[in-house]
Design an enzyme around this catalytic site. Structure first.
Site, PDB file in Angstrom:
ATOM      1  N   SER A 131       0.828  -1.209   0.000  1.00  0.00           N
ATOM      2  CA  SER A 131       0.000   0.000   0.000  1.00  0.00           C
ATOM      3  C   SER A 131       0.860   1.256   0.000  1.00  0.00           C
ATOM      4  CB  SER A 131      -0.922  -0.001   1.221  1.00  0.00           C
ATOM      5  OG  SER A 131      -0.173  -0.148   2.412  1.00  0.00           O
ATOM      6  N   THR A 174     -39.512  27.559 -10.296  1.00  0.00           N
ATOM      7  CA  THR A 174     -39.875  26.221  -9.832  1.00  0.00           C
ATOM      8  C   THR A 174     -40.097  25.438 -11.115  1.00  0.00           C
ATOM      9  OG1 THR A 174     -42.244  26.666  -9.793  1.00  0.00           O
ATOM     10  CG2 THR A 174     -41.058  27.085  -7.742  1.00  0.00           C
ATOM     11  N   HIS A 175     -39.746  24.173 -11.115  1.00  0.00           N
ATOM     12  CA  HIS A 175     -39.801  23.355 -12.345  1.00  0.00           C
ATOM     13  C   HIS A 175     -38.968  23.979 -13.464  1.00  0.00           C
ATOM     14  CE1 HIS A 175     -43.363  21.444 -10.447  1.00  0.00           C
ATOM     15  NE2 HIS A 175     -43.632  22.687 -10.072  1.00  0.00           N
ATOM     16  N   TYR A 213      -9.509  -6.473  12.554  1.00  0.00           N
ATOM     17  CA  TYR A 213      -8.849  -6.043  11.321  1.00  0.00           C
ATOM     18  C   TYR A 213      -8.814  -7.166  10.283  1.00  0.00           C
ATOM     19  CZ  TYR A 213      -5.369  -4.353   8.038  1.00  0.00           C
ATOM     20  OH  TYR A 213      -4.735  -3.958   6.891  1.00  0.00           O
ATOM     21  N   ASN A 252     -16.447  28.053 -22.651  1.00  0.00           N
ATOM     22  CA  ASN A 252     -17.022  26.896 -21.967  1.00  0.00           C
ATOM     23  C   ASN A 252     -16.793  26.945 -20.458  1.00  0.00           C
ATOM     24  OD1 ASN A 252     -17.889  25.848 -24.421  1.00  0.00           O
ATOM     25  ND2 ASN A 252     -15.942  24.791 -24.771  1.00  0.00           N
ATOM     26  N   GLN A 295      -7.349  -2.264   4.037  1.00  0.00           N
ATOM     27  CA  GLN A 295      -6.339  -1.464   3.341  1.00  0.00           C
ATOM     28  C   GLN A 295      -6.965  -0.751   2.131  1.00  0.00           C
ATOM     29  OE1 GLN A 295      -2.145  -2.730   3.110  1.00  0.00           O
ATOM     30  NE2 GLN A 295      -2.546  -3.062   0.939  1.00  0.00           N
ATOM     31  N   LYS A 297      -8.210   3.420   1.938  1.00  0.00           N
ATOM     32  CA  LYS A 297      -7.492   4.688   1.823  1.00  0.00           C
ATOM     33  C   LYS A 297      -7.568   5.373   0.461  1.00  0.00           C
ATOM     34  CE  LYS A 297      -4.201   2.648   4.274  1.00  0.00           C
ATOM     35  NZ  LYS A 297      -5.104   1.849   5.118  1.00  0.00           N
ATOM     36  N   GLU A 352     -18.522  22.728 -14.782  1.00  0.00           N
ATOM     37  CA  GLU A 352     -18.953  21.374 -15.139  1.00  0.00           C
ATOM     38  C   GLU A 352     -18.230  20.324 -14.295  1.00  0.00           C
ATOM     39  OE1 GLU A 352     -19.907  21.336 -19.779  1.00  0.00           O
ATOM     40  OE2 GLU A 352     -18.133  22.491 -19.296  1.00  0.00           O
TER      41      GLU A 352
HETATM   42  N1  ARG Z   1      -1.093  -1.328   5.230  1.00  0.00           N
HETATM   43  C1  ARG Z   1      -2.026  -1.844   6.161  1.00  0.00           C
HETATM   44  C2  ARG Z   1      -3.393  -1.175   5.964  1.00  0.00           C
HETATM   45  O1  ARG Z   1      -3.421  -0.170   5.358  1.00  0.00           O
HETATM   46  C3  ARG Z   1      -1.548  -1.608   7.550  1.00  0.00           C
HETATM   47  C4  ARG Z   1      -2.096  -2.552   8.570  1.00  0.00           C
HETATM   48  C5  ARG Z   1      -1.547  -3.905   8.370  1.00  0.00           C
HETATM   49  N2  ARG Z   1      -1.929  -4.796   9.418  1.00  0.00           N
HETATM   50  C6  ARG Z   1      -1.815  -6.088   9.284  1.00  0.00           C
HETATM   51  N3  ARG Z   1      -2.237  -6.806  10.270  1.00  0.00           N
HETATM   52  N4  ARG Z   1      -1.343  -6.664   8.202  1.00  0.00           N
HETATM   53  O2  ARG Z   1      -4.425  -1.673   6.389  1.00  0.00           O
END
Ligand code: ARG
Length: 469
Positions: A28, A160-161, A322, A290, A327, A330, A295
């Site tokens: 990541s 309106t409309h 978890y 434009n 991951q 993000k 837009e």
């Molecule tokens: N790169 C991981 C994420 O964004 C970090 C956490 C990893 N944790 C694990 N138990 N492998 O979620």
């Protein structure tokens, strides 16, 4: 394809290195390096707490903090070498730290896991983004309120409309968006309040056997308190969802404003003009101007609401706590927050730049028999007709004007009296668009005096907040 070298950070029980594709799907670092500032800030607070609690020595903590500052400097200078093999920002930073300061670097991760670390970093990232967005939205409100004050008397058709309904003032129309943005800021600030609990110290999922002080780290990192349940601490992503939901609603508001700018700029409307700063030309049609920026602001809600949906689907059905699925939280969140920030800023720029054409707006406001309601109201007020009857008589007057090809202002009094004989010349006073808007002075109504007052209330509020912040 494997290589005979296990990951140096967690490779103790592994003999072989991961497959190349495993590295690619697992890493990541390509995107979570954006959280480097938060990661380093969190690690420094953690190290200082470990030392304060006697879990590591003060000398080690000092080394760690010094090393982390150097890592930060390298990242800022662009000399830091990010490695995919080290998966993510957490392992990249820690690995470089240990290179720099030796074995003390290996003590940083005591009483912590990447699970609470990533939960912390991401939370702080979203919190920083909320603070930036709030500023941007306040600036946009300020631009709208200033324009509203400057154009409190400019009359335009209210729709309106998308059919001309009643005359309103341009200032009133702009202030409608100031209200929407105030609610948007309220939603973001609510999200921030709920977000502001620190997950650090939840460790992998169950908490830790080390005598950590979670209140100390929470306070050092600007949180109101530590999260109360370690399982929830590592597996909660509500803060990102809630923030994106708030952004999606606000982006919808920007989209409506953007659409109005697009409409108003067409030669058919001709209500407003944007300068060359906010328009583009066509590569083939030389006459074109434009509204690309508007837009794009109109479109961003799709991307932002999509990101919200995307994360909701990632989180749906995940068992506690978890899972690596998380991951996937993000990239889309980063993208949504960045897109929204840019859209808010661009909209602020467009509003500052926007110049209304009062003559065109006024003429449009007078078309479409938009003061018909004013005649009906006059019949109710002066002749004491029930509103339904007044509505009926006014309908007949509008029909007559239409067949004669005249506006209500042009229609002779005698023609109106043919429909309702008790009508007097007094009615002529209510037919202009100016008298129409002036009369709508009920609280929250479009009368210029209301608009001027509300614009000033907002300007004072926003300027005071800007001075505080
Ligand atoms: N790169 C991981 C994420 O964004 C970090 C956490 C990893 N944790 C694990 N138990 N492998 O979620």
């Amino acid at each position: 394809m494997t290589e005979k070298r296990a990951n140096k950070m967690w490779g103790g029980r592994f003999e072989l290195s991961p497959a190349e594709l495993m590295i690619e799907i697992n890493a990541s670092i390509g995107f979570d390096k954006a959280m480097a500032p938060q990661d380093i800030r969190g690690s420094k607070a953690h190290a200082e707490m470990l030392a304060a609690q006697g879990i590591i020595t003060k000398a080690d903590a000092r080394e760690i903090v010094r090393g982390l500052d150097q890592v930060k400097a390298e990242i800022e200078a662009g000399t830091f070498e990010f490695s995919e093999r080290l998966e993510d920002i957490h392992l990249n930073v820690e690995s470089r730290l240990t290179e720099l300061i030796g074995p003390a670097g290996g003590r940083l991760h005591t009483a912590r896991s990447r699970n609470d670390q990533v939960a912390l970093d991401f939370r702080m990232f979203v919190r920083d983004a909320i603070d930036g967005l709030d500023l941007g939205l306040a600036r946009l409100q300020l631009a709208l309120a200033s324009k509203a004050e400057a154009h409190a008397d400019v009359v335009m058709p209210g729709f309106t409309h998308l059919q001309p309904a009643q005359p309103v003032t341009f200032g009133h129309h702009l202030l409608a968006y100031v209200e929407m943005l105030a609610r948007d800021r309220g939603r973001l600030s609510d999200a921030r309040k709920r977000l502001n609990e620190c997950p650090l110290g939840s460790a992998a999922l169950a908490g830790t056997s080390f005598p950590i002080d979670r209140h100390m780290t929470a306070e050092a990192l600007g949180f109101d308190r530590p999260t109360a349940n370690s399982l929830d601490g590592v597996s909660d992503r509500d803060f990102a969802l809630e923030t994106m939901a708030a952004c999606a609603i606000s982006a919808m508001h920007l989209s409506r404003l953007a659409e109005e700018i697009v409409l108003w700029m067409t030669p058919q409307f001709g209500f407003v003009r944007l300068s060359d700063r906010w328009t583009t030309g066509s590569s083939i049609m030389p006459q074109k101007r434009n509204p690309d920026a508007a837009e794009l602001c109109r479109a961003k809600v799709g991307r932002i609401a999509g990101a919200f949906q995307g994360l909701l689907m990632v989180m749906k059905g995940l068992p506690l706590t978890y899972s690596k699925d998380m991951q996937e939280d993000k990239e889309q969140t980063f993208d949504a927050l960045r897109s929204f920030r840019v859209a808010v800023a661009a909209m602020g720029g467009m509003i500052e730049d926007l110049e209304p054409d009062p003559d065109v707006m006024r003429a449009a406001a007078g078309s479409g028999y938009s003061t018909a309601t004013d005649i009906a109201d006059w019949l109710v007020r002066t002749l004491k007709l029930p509103f339904r009857e007044a509505h009926h008589a006014t309908g007949a007057i509008v029909r007559l004007a239409e067949t004669r090809g005249e506006t209500l202002e042009q229609l002779p009094l005698a023609a109106m009296q043919a429909i309702e004989p008790r009508i007097t010349a007094d009615v002529l006073k209510v037919l202009s668009v100016e008298s129409s808007v002036r009369s709508r002075s009920s609280y929250g109504g479009t009368a210029p005096q209301n608009v001027r007052k509300m614009a000033r209330v907002w300007l004072r509020r926003l300027e005071k907040a800007a001075a505080r912040g």
